[in-house]
Design a protein around this motif. Structure first.
Motif, short mmCIF file in Angstrom:
data_model
loop_
_atom_site.label_atom_id
_atom_site.label_comp_id
_atom_site.label_asym_id
_atom_site.label_seq_id
_atom_site.Cartn_x
_atom_site.Cartn_y
_atom_site.Cartn_z
N ARG A 191 -34.14 17.24 53.08
CA ARG A 191 -33.02 17.83 53.82
C ARG A 191 -32.15 18.66 52.89
N GLN A 192 -31.35 19.53 53.49
CA GLN A 192 -30.44 20.34 52.69
C GLN A 192 -29.42 19.42 52.02
N MET A 193 -29.24 19.61 50.72
CA MET A 193 -28.39 18.72 49.94
C MET A 193 -26.94 19.19 49.94
N ALA A 194 -26.03 18.25 50.17
CA ALA A 194 -24.61 18.52 50.00
C ALA A 194 -24.22 17.99 48.62
N LEU A 195 -23.71 18.86 47.78
CA LEU A 195 -23.38 18.48 46.40
C LEU A 195 -22.21 17.50 46.39
N GLN A 196 -22.44 16.32 45.82
CA GLN A 196 -21.36 15.35 45.74
C GLN A 196 -21.19 14.75 44.34
N SER A 197 -22.20 14.88 43.49
CA SER A 197 -22.12 14.38 42.12
C SER A 197 -22.75 15.40 41.18
N TRP A 198 -22.28 15.40 39.93
CA TRP A 198 -22.89 16.29 38.94
C TRP A 198 -24.36 15.95 38.72
N ILE A 199 -24.74 14.71 38.99
CA ILE A 199 -26.13 14.29 38.79
C ILE A 199 -27.06 15.07 39.71
N ASP A 200 -26.58 15.44 40.90
CA ASP A 200 -27.39 16.22 41.84
C ASP A 200 -27.93 17.49 41.19
N LEU A 201 -27.10 18.09 40.34
CA LEU A 201 -27.45 19.38 39.73
C LEU A 201 -28.70 19.29 38.87
N PHE A 202 -28.95 18.13 38.27
CA PHE A 202 -30.11 17.97 37.39
C PHE A 202 -31.44 18.04 38.15
N PHE A 203 -31.38 17.91 39.46
CA PHE A 203 -32.59 17.95 40.28
C PHE A 203 -32.67 19.19 41.15
N THR A 204 -31.59 19.96 41.23
CA THR A 204 -31.55 21.03 42.22
C THR A 204 -31.19 22.40 41.66
N THR A 205 -30.69 22.45 40.44
CA THR A 205 -30.09 23.68 39.92
C THR A 205 -30.54 23.93 38.49
N ASP A 206 -30.76 25.18 38.13
CA ASP A 206 -31.04 25.51 36.73
C ASP A 206 -29.81 25.15 35.89
N ILE A 207 -30.04 24.53 34.74
CA ILE A 207 -28.94 24.07 33.89
C ILE A 207 -29.12 24.61 32.48
N HIS A 208 -28.04 25.10 31.92
CA HIS A 208 -28.02 25.57 30.54
C HIS A 208 -27.12 24.63 29.73
N ILE A 209 -27.69 24.00 28.71
CA ILE A 209 -26.97 23.03 27.89
C ILE A 209 -26.69 23.65 26.52
#
Length: 293
Positions: A191-209
């Motif tokens: 299902r379409q994800m509603a962002l509620q925690s920063w942890i969600d980003l690690f599975f759904t979004t490109d991340i630059h560290i």
């Protein structure tokens, strides 16, 4: 500004462009304040050194840990902004995660969190909104001294909360405005994800560290990277399509070979930047991110 499906995870090193109080200076101040000057830093992992300082201090005098963390919060509150903070804010990125306790990245010192859950100690949902960006303080913030993640006990408690959120489902009261199903189940449902925690980003979004040493004592972040990689390669979950990048100076590559190997095994693309000057090094990273947006 059009926002992209990209997030940042930024560590403390970007603050080191300015001359100011270093972590070593802060450690000396803490030891002096609590009369444990004889303790040696040695090669002790910082979370364990923090526990040694705290436990040694309370055996000599009664003290509240909140007092110690308030002392640290007051010290980091004085960190000044530099040109890099402004360049980062100019990126068309909506979500910025940081292990820093100060608010120099945001450019303002917010008074109230905008989190879905009012956390007092741990930081699964901890966020502040400023202008058109959301800043996720994943290791606590100086507005809430007891949230500052320093000792081994705090790291383990943070990891416990993170794993509950990802694997078992968060165990907060029914009145909170968050999904009760675990993150992994919601991702598997497609299902379409509603962002509620920063942890969600690690599975759904490109991340630059960047600006983050990502030492092995960062057990919360290493667990998250490992869990994500296991789900992608071992459990063959096809919903994990994002890319994670980790930036490192060329001069540290040889001494960081173990870390680089582990990052690559955990599906992190290591970007090596050949630049000695710290300010120019981060400017190159920011320019590299711009090209990927």
């Amino acid at each position: 500004m059009i926002m992209t499906n990209t997030a940042l995870l930024i560590g403390n090193d970007i603050n080191n462009i300015n001359k100011g109080t270093s972590w070593n200076d802060l450690l000396i101040s803490i030891k002096n304040k609590y009369h444990v000057e004889t303790l040696e830093n040695g090669r002790k992992p910082f979370p364990m050194l923090y526990e040694e300082i705290f436990l040694s201090a309370i055996q000599q005098q009664h003290m509240d840990e909140k007092e110690l963390k308030t002392f640290i919060a007051d010290a980091v509150s004085n960190i000044q902004q530099n040109e890099l903070h402004e360049l980062i804010r100019e990126l068309s990125v909506e979500n910025i995660m940081t292990t820093n306790y100060d608010f120099s990245l945001a450019g303002t010192h917010p008074k109230e969190k905008t989190s879905l859950v009012n956390e007092t100690t741990y930081s699964v949902f901890r966020q502040y909104h400023s202008l058109n960006k959301t800043y996720w303080h994943i290791h606590g913030d100086c507005n809430n001294p007891f949230s500052i993640n320093l000792g081994y006990e705090h790291y383990c408690g943070q990891l416990q909360k993170m794993r509950d959120y990802v694997v078992n489902g968060p165990n907060y009261s029914a009145s909170t405005k968050i999904y009760k199903a675990s993150l992994i189940r919601r991702l598997q449902a497609g299902r379409q994800m509603a962002l509620q925690s920063w942890i969600d980003l690690f599975f759904t979004t490109d991340i630059h560290i960047f600006g983050l040493s990502l030492d092995f004592v960062e057990i919360d972040l290493w667990w998250l990277l490992t869990y994500r990689a296991r789900n992608k390669f071992y459990k063959k979950n096809t919903f994990i399509k994002n890319q994670i990048y980790y930036y490192i100076p060329h001069k540290y590559v040889k001494d960081s070979s173990d870390k680089i190997q582990l990052l690559r095994a955990n599906d992190v693309k290591v970007e090596i930047i050949d630049e000695e000057n710290k300010s120019k090094y981060y400017q190159k990273i920011i320019n590299s991110i711009k090209l990927k947006l």
